[in-house]
Scaffold this active site. Structure first.
Site, PDB file in Angstrom:
ATOM      1  N   PRO A 100     -28.863  10.853 -21.933  1.00 68.59           N
ATOM      2  CA  PRO A 100     -29.136  11.000 -20.502  1.00 68.59           C
ATOM      3  C   PRO A 100     -30.351  11.557 -20.297  1.00 68.59           C
ATOM      4  CG  PRO A 100     -26.881  11.546 -21.307  1.00 68.59           C
ATOM      5  CD  PRO A 100     -27.654  11.697 -22.444  1.00 68.59           C
ATOM      6  N   CYS A 101     -31.174  10.799 -19.195  1.00 71.26           N
ATOM      7  CA  CYS A 101     -32.514  11.083 -18.796  1.00 71.26           C
ATOM      8  C   CYS A 101     -32.358  12.171 -17.633  1.00 71.26           C
ATOM      9  CB  CYS A 101     -33.098   9.770 -18.347  1.00 71.26           C
ATOM     10  SG  CYS A 101     -32.332   9.165 -16.866  1.00 71.26           S
ATOM     11  N   GLN A 102     -31.069  12.537 -17.073  1.00 74.35           N
ATOM     12  CA  GLN A 102     -31.314  13.176 -15.948  1.00 74.35           C
ATOM     13  C   GLN A 102     -31.801  14.441 -16.116  1.00 74.35           C
ATOM     14  OE1 GLN A 102     -28.729  11.230 -16.994  1.00 74.35           O
ATOM     15  NE2 GLN A 102     -27.719  10.262 -15.315  1.00 74.35           N
TER      16      GLN A 102
ATOM     17  N   PHE B  92     -34.145  15.668 -17.641  1.00 76.58           N
ATOM     18  CA  PHE B  92     -35.773  15.346 -17.634  1.00 76.58           C
ATOM     19  C   PHE B  92     -36.347  14.676 -16.606  1.00 76.58           C
ATOM     20  CE2 PHE B  92     -33.895  15.742 -22.040  1.00 76.58           C
ATOM     21  CZ  PHE B  92     -34.231  16.793 -22.313  1.00 76.58           C
ATOM     22  N   SER B  93     -35.483  14.098 -15.740  1.00 76.39           N
ATOM     23  CA  SER B  93     -36.034  13.261 -14.687  1.00 76.39           C
ATOM     24  C   SER B  93     -36.548  13.971 -13.527  1.00 76.39           C
ATOM     25  CB  SER B  93     -35.013  12.029 -14.273  1.00 76.39           C
ATOM     26  OG  SER B  93     -35.378  11.298 -13.315  1.00 76.39           O
TER      27      SER B  93
END
Length: 86
Positions: free
Chosen positions: A57-59, A61-62
């Site tokens: 999941p990128c959340q 670091f996003s």
């Protein structure tokens, strides 16, 4: 990742997915059921491979997420990929 590597002549030797519905969908598409939670799988149990691909999941670091990085449990999934690569 799998579809692209298959198209290039690769062969998948292991897949993991924590979500039971996604595992079912993967099995319908590829004819094999992925292992479950990667955090519960010992890296040495993963078959030998030449290429390692992975997604997480990128959340954490996003800019669109809370940017908690490794403070978010989802952010630590990257470290599981590192363990396998070692």
């Amino acid at each position: 990742f799998r579809v692209a590597l298959d198209a290039l002549g690769g062969r998948c030797v292991f897949a993991s997915e924590v979500d039971k519905f996604a595992r079912t969908n993967y099995e319908l598409n590829h004819g094999e059921r992925p292992a479950g939670d990667i955090t519960m799988i010992k890296p040495e149990s993963i078959p030998a491979h030449d290429v390692l691909t992975g997604g997480f999941p990128c959340q954490p670091f996003s800019f669109s997420g809370r940017r908690e990085g490794f403070g978010d449990p989802r952010g630590t999934l990257f470290l599981e990929i590192v363990k396998i690569a070692e």
